[in-house]
Design an enzyme around this catalytic site. Structure first.
Site, PDB file in Angstrom:
ATOM      1  N   ASP A 111       7.514  -0.020  -1.523  1.00  0.00           N
ATOM      2  CA  ASP A 111       6.689  -0.264  -2.704  1.00  0.00           C
ATOM      3  C   ASP A 111       7.583  -0.783  -3.819  1.00  0.00           C
ATOM      4  O   ASP A 111       8.707  -0.293  -4.007  1.00  0.00           O
ATOM      5  CB  ASP A 111       5.998   1.025  -3.158  1.00  0.00           C
ATOM      6  CG  ASP A 111       4.502   0.980  -2.954  1.00  0.00           C
ATOM      7  OD1 ASP A 111       3.880   0.094  -3.558  1.00  0.00           O
ATOM      8  OD2 ASP A 111       3.953   1.801  -2.209  1.00  0.00           O
ATOM      9  N   ASP A 212       3.091  -3.119  -6.629  1.00  0.00           N
ATOM     10  CA  ASP A 212       2.133  -2.264  -7.333  1.00  0.00           C
ATOM     11  C   ASP A 212       1.817  -2.804  -8.729  1.00  0.00           C
ATOM     12  O   ASP A 212       2.721  -3.202  -9.468  1.00  0.00           O
ATOM     13  CB  ASP A 212       2.736  -0.856  -7.450  1.00  0.00           C
ATOM     14  CG  ASP A 212       1.825   0.127  -8.150  1.00  0.00           C
ATOM     15  OD1 ASP A 212       0.840   0.551  -7.535  1.00  0.00           O
ATOM     16  OD2 ASP A 212       2.112   0.466  -9.319  1.00  0.00           O
ATOM     17  N   GLU A 269      -0.801  -5.850  -5.167  1.00  0.00           N
ATOM     18  CA  GLU A 269      -1.977  -5.121  -5.630  1.00  0.00           C
ATOM     19  C   GLU A 269      -2.478  -5.885  -6.855  1.00  0.00           C
ATOM     20  O   GLU A 269      -2.088  -5.618  -7.976  1.00  0.00           O
ATOM     21  CB  GLU A 269      -1.611  -3.684  -6.000  1.00  0.00           C
ATOM     22  CG  GLU A 269      -2.822  -2.863  -6.393  1.00  0.00           C
ATOM     23  CD  GLU A 269      -2.452  -1.504  -6.958  1.00  0.00           C
ATOM     24  OE1 GLU A 269      -3.231  -0.555  -6.752  1.00  0.00           O
ATOM     25  OE2 GLU A 269      -1.407  -1.391  -7.617  1.00  0.00           O
ATOM     26  N   HIS A 341      -3.542   4.862   0.120  1.00  0.00           N
ATOM     27  CA  HIS A 341      -3.215   6.090  -0.613  1.00  0.00           C
ATOM     28  C   HIS A 341      -4.002   6.240  -1.903  1.00  0.00           C
ATOM     29  O   HIS A 341      -3.995   7.322  -2.506  1.00  0.00           O
ATOM     30  CB  HIS A 341      -1.717   6.108  -0.923  1.00  0.00           C
ATOM     31  CG  HIS A 341      -1.316   5.022  -1.877  1.00  0.00           C
ATOM     32  ND1 HIS A 341      -1.328   3.681  -1.526  1.00  0.00           N
ATOM     33  CD2 HIS A 341      -0.924   5.054  -3.168  1.00  0.00           C
ATOM     34  CE1 HIS A 341      -0.950   2.958  -2.563  1.00  0.00           C
ATOM     35  NE2 HIS A 341      -0.705   3.758  -3.564  1.00  0.00           N
ATOM     36  N   ASP A 342      -4.649   5.170  -2.360  1.00  0.00           N
ATOM     37  CA  ASP A 342      -5.457   5.214  -3.586  1.00  0.00           C
ATOM     38  C   ASP A 342      -6.953   5.327  -3.295  1.00  0.00           C
ATOM     39  O   ASP A 342      -7.766   5.237  -4.218  1.00  0.00           O
ATOM     40  CB  ASP A 342      -5.215   3.962  -4.431  1.00  0.00           C
ATOM     41  CG  ASP A 342      -3.906   4.029  -5.195  1.00  0.00           C
ATOM     42  OD1 ASP A 342      -3.436   5.150  -5.477  1.00  0.00           O
ATOM     43  OD2 ASP A 342      -3.347   2.963  -5.512  1.00  0.00           O
TER      44      ASP A 342
END
Length: 571
Positions: A111, A212, A269, A341-342
């Site tokens: 990430d 991210d 993202e 994960h979100d």
């Protein structure tokens, strides 16, 4: 992906666009596998499970953050970009993971979080302690004459996006938690520090990054009180920091100085408007691909207030998937996924609770693995893991979950109503420990207490049990991945064009994948009842499905409840 002999020769040997052939497996390290008995997953645990991942058929592993961090937001608050958090292992463990994955034909993504750092990062501490130093301009500080915040922006996690420094009239901006101060990308020296860090990891042999919150790095700074859009008197910050004019200059420079020279796989993202897609993922785009939230956040209002869930139909879901597929294929390459994960677990999002079973879970697998784009499987998705029902709010770790619960109470919901919504949508639903077997703590850890609760259904849903069941969700995923990676249909499934198909039923999603004179047509029945469909001439060979038996008769076929089926034809 082409097999790499060693990490030092990776860059020159991998073909351009190698990530189009990839199937990605996302790992939440804290919940994957604990090898030292502290109740927290670690890097040696990932190394231990590489054979399982190889057998699944994936060839890229994306790790959620394992950098040094106070863990205020699950590691997305980084205090040191160059070193591994001791809870996950050592820097040498990370090197070993990259090397061992390479040896097994898998690349590792990390990430990349560069919209903000932790407030414990050395840069921010210098900025606080020495306001006149260069580090103060690495972040966004503002002084106000009246001692109030510069404006009434609401952070993504709720509450003001401005945090006061001590008892002064000086504030810093944080789009997320107050422990995640936003970086000032207008500062050229800061940008060069970021590029240096990225190249440090890529030079080690990292395959690339999932990036991210990148669309927040350009800010349109305005001050004053704006018309509020919620009961808290605040206004959604995204209107001023999402995809602002000028962000292209930052992203182009980022790509040119880091990703492009390393032939890296990058997935951003980034909620990108269709008009900008070409710049982001086109031939000379900033990234390899971007995530599309339109169908995975279909149950969330535009304001992001998921405590006010919106209802949707399968017809609407179909329209959003089709629109996404068509926009992306006209511009470049996409990333397809159902959960991460979100997100809460996809089976609980898209299916009625009473209809969650083998057929509905495998139908969802087929729906997304046949789409055009690089598929991302989230840990546990391949065994059909489900949401967890915690006993109280104290059981939830996620910051956003607590923020949404508080806002729900403020909006007038009862504690029971607010808690029921949290149970349905909390990000912690996807962060519970991986369910490996029927032993204590689902085989995740030998600890007396794990960092977050294990879902009680692990005795019925676990990898070991599904390994030995030919008719399991796990083996269905394996079969579909083999179909995509190593079969006569691989070229169509990877590179073929996406073509919508009208199944004449609002609860059926059907589409074609077409390449030259070849085609694959797949149907997905989102209901607990039969559905009659028409099979076009030529589509006679069944290549996948979650039911056995039965063939089309006179171009007609009756889909059974939650059936998925795919046909092939040589045009």
């Amino acid at each position: 992906m082409e097999e790499i002999m060693n990490k030092n020769t990776m860059t020159g040997m991998m073909k351009k666009g190698w990530w189009k052939d990839a199937v990605v497996y996302q790992i939440y390290p804290k919940s994957f596998r604990d090898t030292n008995g502290d109740g927290i997953g670690d890097l040696p645990g990932i190394i231990q499970k590489l054979p399982y991942l190889k057998e699944l058929g994936v060839n890229v592993l994306w790790l959620c953050p394992v950098y040094c961090s106070p863990m205020d937001d699950g590691g997305y608050d980084i205090s040191d970009y160059y070193h591994i958090h001791p809870m996950f292992g050592t820097d040498a463990d990370m090197d070993a993971l990259i090397e061992k994955a390479d040896e097994m034909g898998m690349k590792v993504l990390m990430d990349l979080v560069v919209n903000h750092t932790s407030d414990e990062h050395a840069w921010f501490q210098e900025a606080l302690n020495h306001p006149e130093s260069k580090y103060a301009d690495y972040y966004i500080f503002r002084e106000t004459e009246d001692g109030n915040p510069p404006n009434n922006w609401r952070s993504y996690f709720g509450g003001s996006a401005w945090e006061r420094v001590g008892d002064s009239s000086r504030f810093y901006l944080h789009a997320f938690s107050k422990k995640q101060p936003d970086l000032n990308w207008e500062n050229e020296e800061l940008r060069e520090e970021i590029y240096k860090m990225i190249n440090y990891w890529l030079d080690k042999g990292l395959g690339g990054f999932r990036i991210d919150a990148i669309c927040n790095i350009k800010k349109k700074m305005e001050y004053g009180i704006f018309p509020p859009d919620g009961e808290d008197g605040l206004r959604y910050i995204g209107d001023w920091i999402l995809n602002q004019p000028g962000i292209e200059d930052f992203l182009r420079e980022l790509n040119e100085k880091t990703f492009k020279p390393h032939n890296s796989m990058t997935v951003a993202e980034a909620n990108v408007p269709p008009a900008l897609l070409d710049r982001f993922i086109g031939e000379d785009g900033f990234f390899s691909m971007v995530f599309d939230f339109s169908y995975t956040d279909i149950d969330v209002p535009d304001t992001g207030e998921w405590f006010k869930p919106r209802h949707f139909t399968i017809k609407e879901l179909r329209e959003k998937i089709f629109k996404s597929q068509e926009h992306v294929q006209n511009m470049g390459w996409g990333a397809v996924y159902l959960e991460n994960h979100d997100q809460n677990r996809s089976v609980n999002k898209y299916l009625p609770d009473e209809d969650i079973h083998y057929y509905s879970k495998t139908m969802l697998a087929s729906l997304f693995l046949f789409l055009r784009g690089t598929p991302f499987i989230y840990q546990g998705q391949e065994i059909g893991m489900e949401n967890i029902r915690m006993e109280s709010m104290e059981d939830y770790d996620d910051l956003a979950t607590h923020g949404q619960y508080a806002r729900a109470l403020k909006a007038g919901l009862s504690e029971t109503e607010a808690f029921d919504i949290v149970v349905k949508r909390s990000r912690d639903n996807s962060r519970t420990p991986m369910q490996w077997n029927q032993s204590r703590n689902a085989g995740f850890s030998d600890a007396d207490k794990t960092w977050i609760k294990v879902n009680k259904n692990y005795t019925a849903i676990n990898a070991e049990q599904e390994e030995n069941d030919k008719s399991s969700v796990l083996n269905f995923y394996r079969g579909l991945i083999r179909l995509r990676q190593d079969s006569p249909y691989s070229h169509i499934l990877v590179h073929g064009k996406f073509v919508p198909y009208d199944a004449e039923n609002d609860n059926v999603i059907a589409y074609e994948r077409v390449s030259d004179d070849l085609g694959i047509l797949t149907f997905h029945n989102f209901q607990d009842q039969n559905a009659e469909i028409t099979i076009p001439e030529g589509y006679a060979e069944k290549i996948a499905g979650n039911y056995t038996g039965r063939c089309p008769e006179n171009n007609r076929y009756c889909l059974r409840p939650y059936e998925c089926i795919a046909f092939y034809k040589d045009r």
